[in-house]
Design an enzyme around this catalytic site. Structure first.
Site, PDB file in Angstrom:
ATOM      1  N   CYS A  82       0.856  -1.183   0.000  1.00  0.00           N
ATOM      2  CA  CYS A  82       0.000   0.000   0.000  1.00  0.00           C
ATOM      3  C   CYS A  82       0.892   1.233   0.000  1.00  0.00           C
ATOM      4  O   CYS A  82       1.723   1.394   0.918  1.00  0.00           O
ATOM      5  CB  CYS A  82      -0.904  -0.011   1.227  1.00  0.00           C
ATOM      6  SG  CYS A  82      -1.874   1.500   1.472  1.00  0.00           S
ATOM      7  N   CYS A 196      -0.807   3.371  -6.435  1.00  0.00           N
ATOM      8  CA  CYS A 196      -1.732   2.707  -5.511  1.00  0.00           C
ATOM      9  C   CYS A 196      -1.880   1.286  -6.016  1.00  0.00           C
ATOM     10  O   CYS A 196      -2.138   1.081  -7.217  1.00  0.00           O
ATOM     11  CB  CYS A 196      -3.083   3.411  -5.446  1.00  0.00           C
ATOM     12  SG  CYS A 196      -4.330   2.536  -4.458  1.00  0.00           S
TER      13      CYS A 196
END
Length: 293
Positions: A82, A196
């Protein structure tokens, strides 16, 4: 000594962590690089999306949660799949725990190296593109490229919906990525960094929504190479020769929401080579673990 009696080295255990299911794009690459390892995938879906939380809130959330996951699963290495968590909380995790962590950061250096037009965009969450860490990467590795930072408020949520086979409007994706496409005279953006891990889930839809073709840079292969390197340094060996490895499988899938996986989620996870059991068991007041078969 009879070499036939020497025990084979234990397969390394790797924990892959994300706010949701975007980290499956990273898990897929890491499994391909170390098919002999054992895996735990943890999704903090109770706090998803991370992009709407500040550094203090994420740190207060992730540091104790990671401690619980480490105590339960005892991994040899943790992948923070992440960008938001990596750019905001990774230093706190490394200070608190001794296990090696591999973070996920915007792949600005390879993107700027590969760009021909020298116009590069970084597509991430609002939190990631606002971070000084990201701006420092541009200063250090931008190589003279004009880098446009684009913070998307909705694309991670759209990616989760698409993964669960829920309806997604292509026009909504086009609106989220439109600022990535910059024209300057005869030059146009030719490279977009996917900052992302959820965004590669939408790769085909991103291409369809683009006003012109670009190269999409996914950091997952580089993360997998880093995992291989760190495991080798730690004495966990190198990947087995092609054709000799047998993937030991994903031991656990952890969802902090406590919700049972839906049929659509089961199908989505299966597309990544994983399978959920028919039932589930609770391991704590908030964490739901599904032992993979």
């Amino acid at each position: 000594m009879d070499e036939s009696c020497v025990a084979a080295p234990a397969a390394p255990r790797i924990l892959v962590f994300d706010s949701g299911l975007g980290g499956l794009t990273v898990l897929r690459e890491v499994v391909a690089a170390r098919p002999d390892a054992r895996y735990v995938y943890a999704a903090d879906d109770a706090f998803f999306p991370y992009g709407r939380h500040g550094e203090a809130a994420l740190t207060a959330r992730l540091v104790p949660l990671m401690g619980e996951l480490l105590a339960t699963h005892r991994p040899d290495l943790v992948v923070i799949a992440c960008n938001t968590a990596s750019t905001l909380v990774l230093p706190h995790l490394r200070a608190a725990y001794g296990v090696p962590f591999v973070g996920t950061v915007p792949a600005i250096k390879p993107a700027c190296t590969a760009s021909r037009s020298r116009l590069v965009s970084v597509l991430g969450t609002e939190a990631t593109v606002k971070r000084e860490y990201t701006r420092a990467l541009i200063r250090d590795f931008g190589q003279g490229c004009a880098v446009t930072l684009v913070g998307s408020a909705h694309l991670a949520t759209i990616a989760e919906a698409a993964l669960r086979d829920e309806p997604v409007e292509q026009a909504a994706i086009a609106r989220e990525i439109a600022p990535c496409f910059v024209a300057d005279g005869d030059h146009r953006t030719d490279t977009v960094v996917l900052a992302c891990t959820h965004y590669p889930l939408l790769r085909d839809r991103l291409e369809a929504a683009s006003p012109w073709p670009v190269d999409w840079v996914d950091p997952a292969p580089a993360i997998a190479r880093r995992v291989v390197d760190l495991l080798a340094r730690a004495g966990a060996g190198r990947p087995p020769a092609a054709g000799l490895a047998r993937h030991a499988g994903v031991d656990d899938l952890v969802f902090t929401s406590g919700r049972a996986p839906s049929p659509a989620l089961r199908r989505a996870v299966a597309r990544f080579g994983l399978r959920l059991p028919a039932g589930h068991r609770r391991t704590g007041p908030e964490v739901l673990t599904c032992a993979a078969k």
